[in-house]
Design a protein around this motif. Sequence first.
Motif, mmCIF file in Angstrom:
data_model
loop_
_atom_site.group_PDB
_atom_site.id
_atom_site.type_symbol
_atom_site.label_atom_id
_atom_site.label_comp_id
_atom_site.label_asym_id
_atom_site.label_seq_id
_atom_site.Cartn_x
_atom_site.Cartn_y
_atom_site.Cartn_z
ATOM 1 N N GLY A 310 0.811 -1.209 0.000
ATOM 2 C CA GLY A 310 0.000 0.000 0.000
ATOM 3 C C GLY A 310 0.848 1.265 0.000
ATOM 4 N N THR A 311 1.896 1.279 0.805
ATOM 5 C CA THR A 311 2.789 2.438 0.846
ATOM 6 C C THR A 311 3.442 2.666 -0.508
ATOM 7 N N ARG A 312 3.862 1.583 -1.155
ATOM 8 C CA ARG A 312 4.513 1.711 -2.462
ATOM 9 C C ARG A 312 3.530 2.244 -3.506
ATOM 10 N N LEU A 313 2.287 1.753 -3.488
ATOM 11 C CA LEU A 313 1.282 2.239 -4.432
ATOM 12 C C LEU A 313 0.952 3.705 -4.183
ATOM 13 N N ASN A 314 0.866 4.099 -2.912
ATOM 14 C CA ASN A 314 0.627 5.513 -2.591
ATOM 15 C C ASN A 314 1.729 6.398 -3.152
ATOM 16 N N PHE A 315 2.976 5.931 -3.037
ATOM 17 C CA PHE A 315 4.115 6.675 -3.555
ATOM 18 C C PHE A 315 3.997 6.848 -5.069
ATOM 19 N N VAL A 316 3.636 5.770 -5.765
ATOM 20 C CA VAL A 316 3.509 5.827 -7.226
ATOM 21 C C VAL A 316 2.396 6.784 -7.635
ATOM 22 N N ILE A 317 1.250 6.704 -6.958
ATOM 23 C CA ILE A 317 0.119 7.581 -7.294
ATOM 24 C C ILE A 317 0.500 9.050 -7.092
ATOM 25 N N ALA A 318 1.117 9.349 -5.950
ATOM 26 C CA ALA A 318 1.498 10.728 -5.648
ATOM 27 C C ALA A 318 2.508 11.265 -6.661
ATOM 28 N N ALA A 319 3.392 10.394 -7.154
ATOM 29 C CA ALA A 319 4.409 10.830 -8.111
ATOM 30 C C ALA A 319 3.851 10.970 -9.522
ATOM 31 N N LEU A 320 2.882 10.130 -9.899
ATOM 32 C CA LEU A 320 2.347 10.147 -11.259
ATOM 33 C C LEU A 320 1.249 11.185 -11.476
ATOM 34 N N ARG A 321 0.542 11.566 -10.423
ATOM 35 C CA ARG A 321 -0.599 12.470 -10.611
ATOM 36 C C ARG A 321 -0.203 13.806 -11.234
ATOM 37 N N PRO A 322 0.886 14.472 -10.768
ATOM 38 C CA PRO A 322 1.277 15.725 -11.432
ATOM 39 C C PRO A 322 1.634 15.517 -12.908
ATOM 40 N N TYR A 323 2.228 14.391 -13.217
ATOM 41 C CA TYR A 323 2.577 14.079 -14.605
ATOM 42 C C TYR A 323 1.307 13.926 -15.441
ATOM 43 N N PHE A 324 0.292 13.255 -14.876
ATOM 44 C CA PHE A 324 -0.985 13.103 -15.571
ATOM 45 C C PHE A 324 -1.616 14.471 -15.853
ATOM 46 N N LEU A 325 -1.606 15.344 -14.862
ATOM 47 C CA LEU A 325 -2.191 16.679 -15.048
ATOM 48 C C LEU A 325 -1.439 17.473 -16.121
ATOM 49 N N GLU A 326 -0.131 17.301 -16.168
ATOM 50 C CA GLU A 326 0.679 17.969 -17.195
ATOM 51 C C GLU A 326 0.305 17.469 -18.587
ATOM 52 N N LEU A 327 0.165 16.135 -18.732
ATOM 53 C CA LEU A 327 -0.225 15.564 -20.017
ATOM 54 C C LEU A 327 -1.634 15.994 -20.409
ATOM 55 N N GLN A 328 -2.511 16.066 -19.414
ATOM 56 C CA GLN A 328 -3.895 16.480 -19.666
ATOM 57 C C GLN A 328 -3.933 17.898 -20.226
ATOM 58 N N ALA A 329 -3.121 18.799 -19.662
ATOM 59 C CA ALA A 329 -3.057 20.182 -20.135
ATOM 60 C C ALA A 329 -2.526 20.237 -21.563
ATOM 61 N N LYS A 330 -1.493 19.435 -21.852
ATOM 62 C CA LYS A 330 -0.927 19.417 -23.207
ATOM 63 C C LYS A 330 -1.929 18.883 -24.218
ATOM 64 N N ALA A 331 -2.698 17.862 -23.814
ATOM 65 C CA ALA A 331 -3.703 17.295 -24.709
ATOM 66 C C ALA A 331 -4.817 18.303 -24.999
ATOM 67 N N SER A 332 -5.229 19.052 -23.984
ATOM 68 C CA SER A 332 -6.263 20.073 -24.163
ATOM 69 C C SER A 332 -5.775 21.163 -25.115
ATOM 70 N N LEU A 333 -4.507 21.541 -24.960
ATOM 71 C CA LEU A 333 -3.926 22.560 -25.839
ATOM 72 C C LEU A 333 -3.873 22.053 -27.276
ATOM 73 N N LYS A 334 -3.510 20.780 -27.451
ATOM 74 C CA LYS A 334 -3.437 20.208 -28.800
ATOM 75 C C LYS A 334 -4.811 20.189 -29.455
ATOM 76 N N ARG A 335 -5.844 19.819 -28.685
ATOM 77 C CA ARG A 335 -7.201 19.790 -29.245
ATOM 78 C C ARG A 335 -7.647 21.197 -29.626
ATOM 79 N N GLY A 336 -7.268 22.189 -28.814
ATOM 80 C CA GLY A 336 -7.674 23.555 -29.096
ATOM 81 C C GLY A 336 -7.029 24.123 -30.355
ATOM 82 N N LEU A 337 -5.846 23.611 -30.694
ATOM 83 C CA LEU A 337 -5.135 24.112 -31.865
ATOM 84 C C LEU A 337 -5.504 23.394 -33.141
ATOM 85 N N GLU A 338 -6.177 22.240 -33.008
ATOM 86 C CA GLU A 338 -6.535 21.462 -34.197
ATOM 87 C C GLU A 338 -7.803 21.991 -34.857
#
Length: 338
Positions: A310-338
């Motif tokens: 559980g501790t290891r999974l919590n660590f992975v989630i906490a580390a990946l969530r900011p990366y997911f939000l960054e990708l989400q923003a880039k994807a939204s920008l790409k859709r807006g430019l298409e």
Amino acid sequence: MRHAAIGSAPAPLHAGRRLGSSAPAAAVARPHRTRAGARCRWRLAPSALGGAEPSLVTLPVFPLPNVLHPTQQGVISVFEPRYLALFRAVLEEHPGGRGGRFLHVLSPAAAPPALLDNAVGGLPRIGCCAEVEAIEERPDGTLLVQYAGARRVQLLLSQQEEPFTRVAAEWYDDDPAGELDPTVDVLERETAKLLLQIERLLLLLSPGEGALPEAVRRYSPPAAVAKKTSYDALKAAGHRAAGHIDMWRRHGSVYKTQSQAPAAASDPYEAIREALGKARRQELFSFAAAQLLVMGTPERAALMLNQDTGTRLNFVIAALRPYFLELQAKASLKRGLE
């Protein structure tokens, strides 16, 4: 924390450097003779002095400058004579090398001081049993070894042999009590969902790239079992209404529509998951998910030592969530430019 690009292949590690000086042994057993007749000594770890006798495995040692986690793959170029001898011995027992095992352990020269507490023969006490996938002999006499981390081990005894060292070790798994903790089930499903979302965004941003590591799919939580419906209850009770529903499903409703859902695709990893058991599968899934993170040696060593899924999974989630939000923003920008 930075995050690794998904799907990138590791570059070969050039291996073969010599070990650093060994720390003094805590206790020394009687001298023992190897098969070659060389005199050697077993160095005994303090943690092995008490408790029930563990299930032991004996492994040849290959110290390397990085921490190997279970499920992680690696490639090494072997050129030093002692380690050429190690893998040639593997080839003798396993043609092609597949199925051979060795201990992948962090070299003392690269290990943080804390990792050398209770060292065994100068080596960090926790390492990873690596399984060889293939060994390629090259024209210059060196070997290219492909391998994958299989399971963590705790070193108990170190045997100084020629030309390479062997250790006796016991398996070092996560605490089995975690299997009874329902929060681990929630965390692994949250992790799996997050990983799939990241994969979809990466494929959107860079078509053809971004596939998740195969180990993530292999050890991911199985699909949720469909909840029973009133039809299931009628069918189990032998009620005639269930027969009417069956007929409707076969021939369609008055509107000529078919309600039969398509059969789900078979899961190629189902048998593997069942054979491993839930707790072991969850442990391996947490390490497979951690492959997406770019970490330094201290962080990788900390995950290696941790015995709480559980501790290891919590660590992975906490580390990946900011990366997911960054990708989400880039994807939204790409859709807006298409």
